[in-house]
Motif scaffolding. Sequence first.
Motif, mmCIF file in Angstrom:
data_model
loop_
_atom_site.group_PDB
_atom_site.id
_atom_site.type_symbol
_atom_site.label_atom_id
_atom_site.label_comp_id
_atom_site.label_asym_id
_atom_site.label_seq_id
_atom_site.Cartn_x
_atom_site.Cartn_y
_atom_site.Cartn_z
ATOM 1 N N LYS A 226 15.331 -1.108 12.000
ATOM 2 C CA LYS A 226 14.116 -1.720 11.467
ATOM 3 C C LYS A 226 14.466 -2.775 10.423
ATOM 4 O O LYS A 226 13.748 -3.752 10.246
ATOM 5 N N SER A 227 15.565 -2.542 9.711
ATOM 6 C CA SER A 227 16.045 -3.497 8.714
ATOM 7 C C SER A 227 17.572 -3.444 8.684
ATOM 8 O O SER A 227 18.173 -2.882 7.760
ATOM 9 N N PRO A 228 18.217 -4.009 9.701
ATOM 10 C CA PRO A 228 19.673 -3.889 9.817
ATOM 11 C C PRO A 228 20.404 -4.698 8.753
ATOM 12 O O PRO A 228 19.856 -5.665 8.198
ATOM 13 N N PRO A 229 21.656 -4.321 8.438
ATOM 14 C CA PRO A 229 22.463 -5.118 7.507
ATOM 15 C C PRO A 229 22.593 -6.553 8.010
ATOM 16 O O PRO A 229 22.468 -6.826 9.210
ATOM 17 N N GLY A 230 22.868 -7.476 7.106
ATOM 18 C CA GLY A 230 22.979 -8.881 7.464
ATOM 19 C C GLY A 230 24.271 -9.205 8.188
ATOM 20 O O GLY A 230 25.175 -8.377 8.307
ATOM 21 N N ALA A 231 24.380 -10.450 8.661
ATOM 22 C CA ALA A 231 25.529 -10.901 9.445
ATOM 23 C C ALA A 231 26.582 -11.587 8.577
ATOM 24 O O ALA A 231 27.456 -12.268 9.095
ATOM 25 N N TRP A 232 26.521 -11.389 7.251
ATOM 26 C CA TRP A 232 27.489 -12.067 6.386
ATOM 27 C C TRP A 232 28.809 -11.324 6.320
ATOM 28 O O TRP A 232 29.820 -11.871 5.906
ATOM 29 N N LYS A 233 28.837 -10.034 6.724
ATOM 30 C CA LYS A 233 30.079 -9.273 6.800
ATOM 31 C C LYS A 233 29.932 -8.227 7.896
ATOM 32 O O LYS A 233 28.813 -7.821 8.237
ATOM 33 N N PRO A 234 31.039 -7.759 8.468
ATOM 34 C CA PRO A 234 30.944 -6.774 9.541
ATOM 35 C C PRO A 234 30.339 -5.445 9.072
ATOM 36 O O PRO A 234 30.530 -5.031 7.929
ATOM 37 N N TRP A 235 29.619 -4.776 9.972
ATOM 38 C CA TRP A 235 29.126 -3.429 9.734
ATOM 39 C C TRP A 235 29.101 -2.702 11.073
ATOM 40 O O TRP A 235 29.101 -3.323 12.138
ATOM 41 N N SER A 236 29.100 -1.390 11.006
ATOM 42 C CA SER A 236 29.233 -0.590 12.216
ATOM 43 C C SER A 236 28.115 0.438 12.319
ATOM 44 O O SER A 236 27.786 1.113 11.342
ATOM 45 N N LEU A 237 27.537 0.556 13.507
ATOM 46 C CA LEU A 237 26.517 1.556 13.790
ATOM 47 C C LEU A 237 27.155 2.697 14.573
ATOM 48 O O LEU A 237 27.681 2.484 15.669
ATOM 49 N N SER A 238 27.124 3.898 14.031
ATOM 50 C CA SER A 238 27.668 5.059 14.721
ATOM 51 C C SER A 238 26.642 5.586 15.717
ATOM 52 O O SER A 238 25.634 6.169 15.327
ATOM 53 N N ALA A 239 26.926 5.374 17.009
ATOM 54 C CA ALA A 239 26.029 5.827 18.073
ATOM 55 C C ALA A 239 26.711 6.969 18.821
ATOM 56 O O ALA A 239 27.086 6.860 19.993
ATOM 57 N N THR A 240 26.906 8.084 18.102
ATOM 58 C CA THR A 240 27.655 9.212 18.643
ATOM 59 C C THR A 240 26.926 10.522 18.384
ATOM 60 O O THR A 240 26.194 10.662 17.406
ATOM 61 N N CYS A 241 27.161 11.499 19.270
ATOM 62 C CA CYS A 241 26.601 12.837 19.127
ATOM 63 C C CYS A 241 27.732 13.862 19.111
ATOM 64 O O CYS A 241 28.774 13.661 19.748
ATOM 65 N N TYR A 242 27.481 14.972 18.400
ATOM 66 C CA TYR A 242 28.490 16.018 18.289
ATOM 67 C C TYR A 242 27.793 17.360 18.213
ATOM 68 O O TYR A 242 26.804 17.523 17.485
ATOM 69 N N THR A 243 28.297 18.331 19.002
ATOM 70 C CA THR A 243 27.739 19.672 18.965
ATOM 71 C C THR A 243 28.812 20.669 18.552
ATOM 72 O O THR A 243 30.008 20.433 18.768
ATOM 73 N N ALA A 244 28.393 21.784 17.981
ATOM 74 C CA ALA A 244 29.331 22.792 17.504
ATOM 75 C C ALA A 244 30.123 23.409 18.660
ATOM 76 O O ALA A 244 31.297 23.744 18.515
ATOM 77 N N LEU A 245 29.491 23.549 19.812
ATOM 78 C CA LEU A 245 30.166 24.180 20.946
ATOM 79 C C LEU A 245 31.011 23.192 21.751
ATOM 80 O O LEU A 245 32.120 23.501 22.160
#
Length: 292
Positions: free
Chosen positions: A213-232
């Motif tokens: 909705k309000s992503p970081p700007g393009a003046w420096k790199p940033w990373s979006l973690s699009a990962t899932c993790y389960t205990a099992l």
Amino acid sequence: MTDIINYATHDWMAATPSIDSLSISELTLPGTHNAGSDWRASYPVFGPPRHWLACQHDSFHAQLHHGARVLDIRLAYEPKAEGVGRFRAHHGGHRNSRTLGSLITDVENFLKQNPDEFIVLDFHSLDGNDFDYDYFNKMMIHLLGHRLIPSRNLSAGLGQLKHISKEQRVFAAARSHWQLDRHVFIDYINHEWSGSDLTGSAELKQFIGNVLKSPPGAWKPWSLSATCYTALGGPVDIHKELNEWFDPDNSDWAMKCNVINVDFIEESNIVSFCRAVNQTKAHQRPVDRLLA
């Protein structure tokens, strides 16, 4: 319909010259989460099972070949090991056979085969109270220095970088430390993540939607973690969800991202989505400049 067929993943940047006007911070880049923890690495016999630790299927080189351009690296320090073997990949403190040496070898071999691809080495964590930053800095410069893009060139477009050097194709990012050469290392790349080690797909979707909705700007790199993790099950293959969420025909999510950090990169169409939205970004760039 998004083009997911008529290109090869190993040289997708060079095969898309229209994106040369964009900088690393402006591009949407496919990244591999915990790139040093993969199924083909060796793990200690007495430790968590491999399926709890492995976030990728194969080596650094294989990930790059499949289109990843940002490698999320976590290194632990082993002072008794030899040379660059002192810097060993880990997941949550659980170390494996991947080292800084294997990373540098894979990057160098990949770039010899694909000389106009650009790579970001995101050293997300350098762990251990006695971590030898000085030796790490020296080894990076000694073994990979001819490939490293000076930090002052971070804002340059890919075309400019190609003009400046035929060999410099790697940005190295790490948290600031007085023993790291800031002329070489760019600033630490912030990771936007859910904040929970255990994350399901519904929770992840809501989190990503809120970030974008309000992503970081393009003046420096940033990373979006699009990962899932389960205990099992450990890291979860969510390629169906990624294909739905990030397809530019369905949403503007990929357009709003810089690095999309995923597990098991070969399983989804994330590379093709990145390539497609980068072409759109490059097409829109002249308009943006006129409006600026």
